[in-house]
Design a protein around this motif. Structure first.
Motif, PDB file in Angstrom:
ATOM      1  N   LYS A  87      20.579  -1.371  -1.026  1.00  0.00           N
ATOM      2  CA  LYS A  87      20.003  -2.612  -0.358  1.00  0.00           C
ATOM      3  C   LYS A  87      21.180  -3.457  -0.039  1.00  0.00           C
ATOM      4  CE  LYS A  87      16.432  -5.295   1.232  1.00  0.00           C
ATOM      5  NZ  LYS A  87      15.497  -4.800   2.059  1.00  0.00           N
ATOM      6  N   ASP A 354      21.732   1.936  13.537  1.00  0.00           N
ATOM      7  CA  ASP A 354      20.951   1.532  14.682  1.00  0.00           C
ATOM      8  C   ASP A 354      21.913   0.827  15.669  1.00  0.00           C
ATOM      9  OD1 ASP A 354      21.574  -0.714  13.227  1.00  0.00           O
ATOM     10  OD2 ASP A 354      19.626  -1.461  13.243  1.00  0.00           O
ATOM     11  N   PHE A 360      21.672   0.966   8.901  1.00  0.00           N
ATOM     12  CA  PHE A 360      20.527   0.442   9.071  1.00  0.00           C
ATOM     13  C   PHE A 360      19.872   1.128   7.662  1.00  0.00           C
ATOM     14  CE2 PHE A 360      16.290   1.529   9.961  1.00  0.00           C
ATOM     15  CZ  PHE A 360      15.768   0.328  10.297  1.00  0.00           C
ATOM     16  N   ARG A 361      20.228   2.177   7.037  1.00  0.00           N
ATOM     17  CA  ARG A 361      20.143   2.659   5.810  1.00  0.00           C
ATOM     18  C   ARG A 361      21.019   3.516   5.387  1.00  0.00           C
ATOM     19  NH1 ARG A 361      18.370   4.085   1.201  1.00  0.00           N
ATOM     20  NH2 ARG A 361      16.628   5.714   1.001  1.00  0.00           N
TER      21      ARG A 361
ATOM     22  N   GLY B  60      13.535   8.390   1.356  1.00  0.00           N
ATOM     23  CA  GLY B  60      12.789   7.822   1.982  1.00  0.00           C
ATOM     24  C   GLY B  60      13.460   6.858   3.170  1.00  0.00           C
ATOM     25  N   VAL B  61      12.866   6.471   4.053  1.00  0.00           N
ATOM     26  CA  VAL B  61      13.673   5.759   5.269  1.00  0.00           C
ATOM     27  C   VAL B  61      12.480   4.939   5.626  1.00  0.00           C
ATOM     28  CG1 VAL B  61      14.859   5.500   7.271  1.00  0.00           C
ATOM     29  CG2 VAL B  61      15.420   7.391   5.830  1.00  0.00           C
ATOM     30  N   ASP B  62      12.694   3.464   5.710  1.00  0.00           N
ATOM     31  CA  ASP B  62      11.709   2.568   6.361  1.00  0.00           C
ATOM     32  C   ASP B  62      12.521   2.229   7.733  1.00  0.00           C
ATOM     33  OD1 ASP B  62       9.717   0.943   7.180  1.00  0.00           O
ATOM     34  OD2 ASP B  62      10.435  -0.608   5.415  1.00  0.00           O
ATOM     35  N   THR B  63      11.737   2.725   8.857  1.00  0.00           N
ATOM     36  CA  THR B  63      12.336   2.140   9.959  1.00  0.00           C
ATOM     37  C   THR B  63      11.873   0.838  10.488  1.00  0.00           C
ATOM     38  OG1 THR B  63      10.784   3.278  11.552  1.00  0.00           O
ATOM     39  CG2 THR B  63      12.413   4.675  10.670  1.00  0.00           C
ATOM     40  N   GLY B  64      11.063   0.267   9.747  1.00  0.00           N
ATOM     41  CA  GLY B  64      10.295  -1.185  10.328  1.00  0.00           C
ATOM     42  C   GLY B  64       9.092  -0.751  10.885  1.00  0.00           C
ATOM     43  N   GLN B  68       9.716   7.349   6.588  1.00  0.00           N
ATOM     44  CA  GLN B  68      10.195   8.573   6.784  1.00  0.00           C
ATOM     45  C   GLN B  68      10.589   9.157   5.680  1.00  0.00           C
ATOM     46  OE1 GLN B  68      13.204   8.594   9.776  1.00  0.00           O
ATOM     47  NE2 GLN B  68      11.838   8.186  11.547  1.00  0.00           N
ATOM     48  N   MET B 116      11.333   2.800  -4.405  1.00  0.00           N
ATOM     49  CA  MET B 116      11.918   1.920  -3.399  1.00  0.00           C
ATOM     50  C   MET B 116      11.130   1.715  -2.284  1.00  0.00           C
ATOM     51  SD  MET B 116      14.834   0.988  -4.620  1.00  0.00           S
ATOM     52  CE  MET B 116      14.935   1.045  -6.306  1.00  0.00           C
ATOM     53  N   PHE B 117      10.299   2.505  -1.851  1.00  0.00           N
ATOM     54  CA  PHE B 117       9.572   2.355  -0.630  1.00  0.00           C
ATOM     55  C   PHE B 117       7.895   2.234  -0.741  1.00  0.00           C
ATOM     56  CE2 PHE B 117      13.572   4.205   0.571  1.00  0.00           C
ATOM     57  CZ  PHE B 117      13.828   3.302   1.636  1.00  0.00           C
ATOM     58  N   LEU B 141      13.619  -1.534  -1.171  1.00  0.00           N
ATOM     59  CA  LEU B 141      14.052  -1.061   0.080  1.00  0.00           C
ATOM     60  C   LEU B 141      13.430  -1.156   1.432  1.00  0.00           C
ATOM     61  CD1 LEU B 141      16.348   1.767  -1.246  1.00  0.00           C
ATOM     62  CD2 LEU B 141      17.060  -0.328  -0.200  1.00  0.00           C
ATOM     63  N   ARG B 142      12.247  -1.750   1.517  1.00  0.00           N
ATOM     64  CA  ARG B 142      11.462  -1.910   2.494  1.00  0.00           C
ATOM     65  C   ARG B 142      12.244  -3.018   3.416  1.00  0.00           C
ATOM     66  NH1 ARG B 142       4.853  -1.254   2.034  1.00  0.00           N
ATOM     67  NH2 ARG B 142       4.891   0.918   0.965  1.00  0.00           N
ATOM     68  N   LYS B 143      12.034  -2.877   4.637  1.00  0.00           N
ATOM     69  CA  LYS B 143      12.725  -3.567   5.522  1.00  0.00           C
ATOM     70  C   LYS B 143      12.225  -5.026   5.359  1.00  0.00           C
ATOM     71  CE  LYS B 143      15.975  -1.057   7.166  1.00  0.00           C
ATOM     72  NZ  LYS B 143      17.227  -1.308   6.766  1.00  0.00           N
ATOM     73  N   ARG B 178      13.947  -6.165  10.810  1.00  0.00           N
ATOM     74  CA  ARG B 178      14.937  -5.303  11.372  1.00  0.00           C
ATOM     75  C   ARG B 178      14.343  -4.039  11.941  1.00  0.00           C
ATOM     76  NH1 ARG B 178      20.597  -4.035   8.933  1.00  0.00           N
ATOM     77  NH2 ARG B 178      21.451  -2.676  10.573  1.00  0.00           N
ATOM     78  N   LYS B 179      14.001  -3.847  13.127  1.00  0.00           N
ATOM     79  CA  LYS B 179      13.384  -2.603  13.311  1.00  0.00           C
ATOM     80  C   LYS B 179      14.262  -1.653  14.112  1.00  0.00           C
ATOM     81  CE  LYS B 179       8.660  -4.250  13.588  1.00  0.00           C
ATOM     82  NZ  LYS B 179       7.632  -4.515  14.178  1.00  0.00           N
ATOM     83  N   SER B 180      14.195  -0.348  14.160  1.00  0.00           N
ATOM     84  CA  SER B 180      15.013   0.572  14.470  1.00  0.00           C
ATOM     85  C   SER B 180      13.955   1.764  14.969  1.00  0.00           C
ATOM     86  CB  SER B 180      16.421   0.903  13.870  1.00  0.00           C
ATOM     87  OG  SER B 180      16.917   1.634  14.604  1.00  0.00           O
TER      88      SER B 180
END
Lengths: 403, 183
Positions: A87, A354, A360-361, B60-64, B68, B116-117, B141-143, B178-180
């Motif tokens: 984070k 991004d 971004f991650r 895991g991935v959070d794109t906003g 994923q 985390m997600f 870890l979520r956006k 923050r979105k991507s």
């Protein structure tokens, strides 16, 4: 004044309820596996190890379910060192993110830097100058030796031998001082940069390295002679915690622990990075898969590392140590996975860009985290004291596990 | 870059791939739909021409906008590493099948992704928090989870009502994520 005597726990007439082995209310099971773990059968009890236990190599708590002296099951409790590095990295720019990753594995922090740097360089299509690549290989191999010698001392310490760790620290201090002369730091180097390294090799580093190299092989051999043929050491590790190749692959094991099970998988050779394809070295493997094999593989790796350092010093070219890059880095949107072969296995960083100046991650993969899962399966049925032998041979470092 | 692998993957999976195989440096990347994820992983693992037997990483991935799950696999037949992206998990209730049936070692990595997600891995026997305490309610870890420094920008909105610590009185704007969507 009368004081009421508390009943002694040794008194056979005192009935102790099973859950009294918890010093707090017993946890409510949340999962199938935890419910299974928390169910005590006849003669079983829980023993708490840690969080502050010298054998856990950091701050780790392990709840061990024992039957007499035998371990029935165990459940590691993580998170004591969790800092939320991923984070923090998402909220830092690319240069800052590198120094956040440094304290992950405090005994081999150059590898923790090398993985995100590799990922970022892929994101930004940076070509690292050849001299910088050689310097990276040189410093990483030195750090690998420092880590493995410390492992040797720790492992002997966990089995009850005090002397080897004192010897191990002699070797480690030499290397750490050498790297301190180069980077300015003894433990958390923060030396690698995107596109190169921070500063060329200096005279003090080279003279210390030269002095050390002239006697390193002999010194390490004498360290090995101290415990390699020690009967207590060998008898307590041979045949203990056997991990076969198939299970190792299923469990995601990498590094020396995998090679001790007979799988010759080494990123330096199988997925080459930096200048490793140009260097000559062997990938030591063992077939036994027990604690002793995991120890011996690491000791063989020290010798290969010395061999690599020797070649690097002979072949190092002149030139710049940093690529020309803008101060503010904004890579195009994309994804990259950078990985290096560390002293414990594959250190990986999965970075997503991004298009801004912050990742971004940023996912950090640490091999110790995966290896710590094995402590449970490998120690079932062994004695409590062997838990430490198995854990030491897997060589987890909690800074990396907890991130 | 292994061109042969790209051809092989296209041939094996065909229309199951959401996008064409992407390759960059020594990484290949495929995207498969949530419904096909388990079958794809099994094929990748078992097929004698592919043999992606090592799970290097799971995260895991959070794109906003969506969640994923990303797998990194390594094969003994190809020099490339394969990244399998499973996009399109619902952010409010992300669920996916566990990979522990094939790689028991994924158990803790899935626990971490859950911690985390909040991604639920169906079939993982031990899906509980791993780093954070058991009574912790958020998914860091979520956006939409802000660090302490950023808390002034946040109306303290978690993802679920349970996580809502209470909206501060002076909160005006909605949370700016923050979105991507592009990545």
């Amino acid at each position: 004044m009368t004081q009421q005597m508390r009943p002694s726990l040794d008194d056979p007439r005192v009935a102790i309820p099973a859950d009294s082995t918890w010093y707090e209310p017993a946890p409510i099971p949340q999962t199938e596996r935890q419910a299974e773990f928390l169910t005590l059968r006849e003669g079983e009890m829980f023993v708490n190890m840690g969080p502050q236990h010298p054998s856990t190599h950091g701050v780790l708590r392990v709840i061990i379910k024992v039957n007499g002296e035998k371990v029935v099951d165990l459940d590691p409790v993580l998170g004591y060192l969790h800092r939320g590095v991923e984070k923090l990295c998402e909220n830092a720019d690319y240069h800052q993110a590198i120094c956040y990753t440094d304290p992950l594995e405090y005994v081999a922090s150059l590898f923790c830097e090398a993985a995100p740097v590799a990922a970022f360089e892929k994101l930004m299509d940076v070509d690292v100058p050849r001299r910088a690549q050689y310097i990276r290989v040189l410093t990483m191999e030195l750090n690998r030796i420092a880590s493995h010698t410390l492992f040797q001392g720790w492992m002997a310490l966990d089995l009850g031998g005090i002397t080897p760790i004192l010897w191990a620290f002699i070797e480690r201090d030499e290397i750490v001082d050498m790297l301190a002369a180069l980077t300015g730091q003894k433990l958390l180097y923060n030396y690698y940069r995107i596109g190169g390294v921070n500063g060329d090799l200096n005279h003090e580093f080279m003279s210390r390295l030269g002095t050390w190299m002239s006697r390193a092989a002999a010194q390490i051999d004498s360290n090995l002679a101290l415990i390699n043929e020690n009967e207590i050491f060998v008898r307590r590790t041979r045949g203990l915690g056997v991990l076969d190749a198939k299970t190792a692959l299923k469990m995601g094991v990498t590094g020396p622990n995998l090679r001790a099970s007979g799988v010759p998988y080494d990123l330096r050779r199988d997925r080459p990075y930096l200048v490793y394809p140009e260097l000559e070295f062997d990938v030591p493997t063992r077939d036994e898969g027990d604690s002793l094999a995991r120890y011996l593989v690491r000791m063989d790796e020290i010798k290969q590392s010395i061999r690599i350092i020797d070649q690097v010093l002979h072949e190092m070219p002149d030139g710049p140590v940093m690529a020309k890059l803008p101060r503010l880095l904004r890579p195009r949107p994309g994804r990259a996975f950078g990985a290096v072969e560390g002293p414990r296995g594959v250190y990986g960083t999965y970075a997503i860009s991004d298009g801004t100046d912050q990742p971004f991650r940023m996912r950090i993969h640490d091999p110790s985290f995966v290896h710590l899962q094995l402590v449970g399966p490998l120690t079932k049925g062994n004695l409590i004291a062997d838990t430490m032998a198995v854990m030491a041979s897997l060589d987890p470092v909690m800074g990396g596990v907890d991130k | 870059m292994d061109r042969r692998l790209a051809a092989l993957l296209t041939e094996k999976f065909g229309e199951r791939l959401l996008t064409p195989v992407r390759q960059r440096y020594d990484e290949s990347e495929i995207r498969v739909a949530l419904a096909n994820a388990t079958d794809t992983l099994r094929t990748l693992h078992d097929d004698p021409a592919l043999r992606f037997e090592m799970l290097i990483d799971l995260c895991g991935v959070d794109t906003g906008e969506e969640m994923q799950v990303v797998y990194h696999l390594s094969s003994s037949t190809s020099g490339d590493w394969l990244r399998v992206i499973v996009p399109g998990l619902d952010r409010t209730a992300p669920r996916i099948a566990s990979a522990t049936f094939m790689w028991p070692g994924a158990e803790w990595m899935e626990r971490e992704a859950y911690d985390m997600f909040g991604i639920i891995f169906e079939g993982n026997r031990d899906l509980r928090r791993i780093y954070m305490p058991d009574d912790y309610r958020s998914f860091p870890l979520r956006k939409d989870f802000y660090l302490a420094d950023d808390a002034s920008r946040s109306p303290a909105a978690g993802v679920r009502n349970m996580e809502r610590a209470g909206t501060p009185a002076d909160a005006t704007a909605a949370t700016v994520l923050r979105k991507s969507p592009g990545v």
